[in-house]
Design a protein around this motif. Sequence first.
Motif, PDB file in Angstrom:
ATOM      1  N   ASP A  18       0.840  -1.200   0.000  1.00 21.42           N
ATOM      2  CA  ASP A  18       0.000   0.000   0.000  1.00 21.42           C
ATOM      3  C   ASP A  18       0.868   1.240   0.000  1.00 21.42           C
ATOM      4  N   ARG A  19       0.355   2.238  -0.671  1.00 20.81           N
ATOM      5  CA  ARG A  19       0.958   3.567  -0.687  1.00 20.81           C
ATOM      6  C   ARG A  19      -0.177   4.556  -0.884  1.00 20.81           C
ATOM      7  N   LYS A  20       0.134   5.820  -0.893  1.00 19.71           N
ATOM      8  CA  LYS A  20      -0.901   6.824  -1.096  1.00 19.71           C
ATOM      9  C   LYS A  20      -1.547   6.613  -2.465  1.00 19.71           C
ATOM     10  N   SER A  21      -2.838   6.458  -2.487  1.00 19.10           N
ATOM     11  CA  SER A  21      -3.656   6.325  -3.698  1.00 19.10           C
ATOM     12  C   SER A  21      -3.451   5.019  -4.462  1.00 19.10           C
ATOM     13  N   ALA A  22      -2.956   3.974  -3.817  1.00 16.27           N
ATOM     14  CA  ALA A  22      -2.835   2.681  -4.496  1.00 16.27           C
ATOM     15  C   ALA A  22      -2.676   1.542  -3.504  1.00 16.27           C
ATOM     16  N   VAL A  23      -3.294   0.424  -3.844  1.00 15.83           N
ATOM     17  CA  VAL A  23      -3.050  -0.850  -3.186  1.00 15.83           C
ATOM     18  C   VAL A  23      -2.691  -1.812  -4.310  1.00 15.83           C
ATOM     19  N   ILE A  24      -1.598  -2.552  -4.121  1.00 15.66           N
ATOM     20  CA  ILE A  24      -1.045  -3.388  -5.183  1.00 15.66           C
ATOM     21  C   ILE A  24      -0.914  -4.826  -4.696  1.00 15.66           C
ATOM     22  N   PHE A  25      -1.327  -5.765  -5.544  1.00 17.05           N
ATOM     23  CA  PHE A  25      -1.086  -7.187  -5.294  1.00 17.05           C
ATOM     24  C   PHE A  25       0.106  -7.617  -6.129  1.00 17.05           C
ATOM     25  N   GLU A  26       1.015  -8.377  -5.511  1.00 12.06           N
ATOM     26  CA  GLU A  26       2.143  -8.964  -6.222  1.00 12.06           C
ATOM     27  C   GLU A  26       2.293 -10.411  -5.791  1.00 12.06           C
ATOM     28  N   ILE A  27       2.955 -11.214  -6.613  1.00 11.80           N
ATOM     29  CA  ILE A  27       3.315 -12.571  -6.219  1.00 11.80           C
ATOM     30  C   ILE A  27       4.650 -12.468  -5.489  1.00 11.80           C
ATOM     31  N   ASP A  28       4.819 -13.236  -4.446  1.00 13.74           N
ATOM     32  CA  ASP A  28       6.025 -13.165  -3.618  1.00 13.74           C
ATOM     33  C   ASP A  28       7.287 -13.388  -4.443  1.00 13.74           C
ATOM     34  N   GLN A  29       8.330 -12.622  -4.161  1.00 12.63           N
ATOM     35  CA  GLN A  29       9.610 -12.700  -4.880  1.00 12.63           C
ATOM     36  C   GLN A  29      10.214 -14.089  -4.847  1.00 12.63           C
ATOM     37  N   GLY A  30       9.929 -14.857  -3.811  1.00 12.80           N
ATOM     38  CA  GLY A  30      10.520 -16.174  -3.658  1.00 12.80           C
ATOM     39  C   GLY A  30      10.016 -17.197  -4.660  1.00 12.80           C
ATOM     40  N   HIS A  31       9.047 -16.817  -5.454  1.00 13.49           N
ATOM     41  CA  HIS A  31       8.461 -17.748  -6.410  1.00 13.49           C
ATOM     42  C   HIS A  31       8.786 -17.312  -7.827  1.00 13.49           C
ATOM     43  N   ASN A  32       9.385 -18.194  -8.573  1.00  9.98           N
ATOM     44  CA  ASN A  32       9.681 -17.930  -9.979  1.00  9.98           C
ATOM     45  C   ASN A  32       8.632 -18.670 -10.799  1.00  9.98           C
ATOM     46  N   ILE A  33       7.547 -17.996 -11.092  1.00 13.49           N
ATOM     47  CA  ILE A  33       6.411 -18.635 -11.740  1.00 13.49           C
ATOM     48  C   ILE A  33       6.176 -18.022 -13.106  1.00 13.49           C
ATOM     49  N   ASP A  34       6.088 -18.887 -14.093  1.00 16.60           N
ATOM     50  CA  ASP A  34       5.755 -18.446 -15.437  1.00 16.60           C
ATOM     51  C   ASP A  34       4.240 -18.417 -15.578  1.00 16.60           C
ATOM     52  N   GLY A  35       3.789 -17.728 -16.578  1.00 14.66           N
ATOM     53  CA  GLY A  35       2.363 -17.686 -16.867  1.00 14.66           C
ATOM     54  C   GLY A  35       1.705 -16.433 -16.346  1.00 14.66           C
ATOM     55  N   HIS A  36       0.588 -16.132 -16.944  1.00 13.77           N
ATOM     56  CA  HIS A  36      -0.173 -14.935 -16.596  1.00 13.77           C
ATOM     57  C   HIS A  36      -1.207 -15.191 -15.513  1.00 13.77           C
ATOM     58  N   PRO A 103      -0.789  -8.433 -15.774  1.00 14.43           N
ATOM     59  CA  PRO A 103      -0.642  -7.698 -17.030  1.00 14.43           C
ATOM     60  C   PRO A 103       0.674  -7.957 -17.762  1.00 14.43           C
ATOM     61  N   CYS A 104       1.684  -8.520 -17.061  1.00 16.06           N
ATOM     62  CA  CYS A 104       3.011  -8.627 -17.661  1.00 16.06           C
ATOM     63  C   CYS A 104       3.789  -9.768 -17.025  1.00 16.06           C
ATOM     64  N   LEU A 105       4.467 -10.566 -17.838  1.00 17.63           N
ATOM     65  CA  LEU A 105       5.287 -11.662 -17.328  1.00 17.63           C
ATOM     66  C   LEU A 105       6.594 -11.183 -16.705  1.00 17.63           C
ATOM     67  N   ASP A 106       7.033  -9.984 -17.065  1.00 19.25           N
ATOM     68  CA  ASP A 106       8.325  -9.459 -16.607  1.00 19.25           C
ATOM     69  C   ASP A 106       8.270  -8.808 -15.231  1.00 19.25           C
ATOM     70  N   SER A 107       7.140  -8.901 -14.556  1.00 16.29           N
ATOM     71  CA  SER A 107       6.973  -8.266 -13.254  1.00 16.29           C
ATOM     72  C   SER A 107       6.199  -9.194 -12.333  1.00 16.29           C
ATOM     73  N   ASN A 108       6.434  -9.077 -11.031  1.00 16.87           N
ATOM     74  CA  ASN A 108       5.657  -9.826 -10.049  1.00 16.87           C
ATOM     75  C   ASN A 108       4.321  -9.157  -9.743  1.00 16.87           C
ATOM     76  N   LYS A 109       4.093  -7.987 -10.323  1.00 17.75           N
ATOM     77  CA  LYS A 109       2.851  -7.254 -10.081  1.00 17.75           C
ATOM     78  C   LYS A 109       1.680  -8.016 -10.688  1.00 17.75           C
ATOM     79  N   LEU A 110       0.658  -8.225  -9.851  1.00 18.89           N
ATOM     80  CA  LEU A 110      -0.540  -8.915 -10.303  1.00 18.89           C
ATOM     81  C   LEU A 110      -1.679  -7.960 -10.609  1.00 18.89           C
ATOM     82  N   TYR A 111      -1.850  -6.936  -9.751  1.00 21.24           N
ATOM     83  CA  TYR A 111      -3.014  -6.050  -9.878  1.00 21.24           C
ATOM     84  C   TYR A 111      -2.767  -4.785  -9.082  1.00 21.24           C
ATOM     85  N   GLN A 112      -3.255  -3.648  -9.610  1.00 21.24           N
ATOM     86  CA  GLN A 112      -3.169  -2.387  -8.873  1.00 21.24           C
ATOM     87  C   GLN A 112      -4.548  -1.753  -8.817  1.00 21.24           C
ATOM     88  N   PHE A 113      -4.994  -1.464  -7.608  1.00 20.71           N
ATOM     89  CA  PHE A 113      -6.317  -0.882  -7.386  1.00 20.71           C
ATOM     90  C   PHE A 113      -6.279   0.633  -7.371  1.00 20.71           C
TER      91      PHE A 113
END
Length: 131
Positions: A18-36, A103-113
Motif C-alpha cells: 500500500d501507498r498513497k492512492s494505491a493498493v497493489i497485489f504482487e506474487i512473492d519474490q521467492g516464487h519464480n512462476i511463469d504464466g499470466h 498484465p506482464c510476465l516481466d513483473s511480479n505485479k498482479l493487480y493495482q487498485f
Amino acid sequence: MNQKVFKTIDGLGLVVKDRKSAVIFEIDQGHNIDGHKFSLKFTSETFKELLEHIVAVSNKSWSNIIPKEANSMGADYWEYYDRQFDNNGYLSIRNNVLSIERPCLDSNKLYQFNKRKMESFIYDFRRLVAS
C-alpha cells in the motif's frame, strides 16, 4: 511502501503493498512462476485476515472509502489497465479464492487498485466472507 504477505494453501505468497492512492497485489519474490494466470486459494481464516488487511490499508491509502457495488466499468475491478506495462490485468473473487491474470510476465505485479475499484472489491469480498 508498506507490505504484508498472505500465504495460499499451495504455499504461494500474495504480497499486498500500500501507498498513497494505491493498493497493489504482487506474487512473492521467492516464487519464480511463469504464466499470466493465478488461482490463489486461501484457508477461510487467511481469507478473512486478507479482507481485514485490505480494508485497513485502503483506509490509509484513500480517504472516505465506502464499499459499494460496482455500477460502471470504471468501478468494476474485473479488469484494469496498467499504464506501466500498457496491458490489462484481470481479477475475480469467489469463496477463499482470488483468480488473477497479471498484465506482464516481466513483473511480479498482479493487480493495482484505484479507489473506486477497491470500493467495489471490498463490497464483494465482504459479501463472500459473510456468507
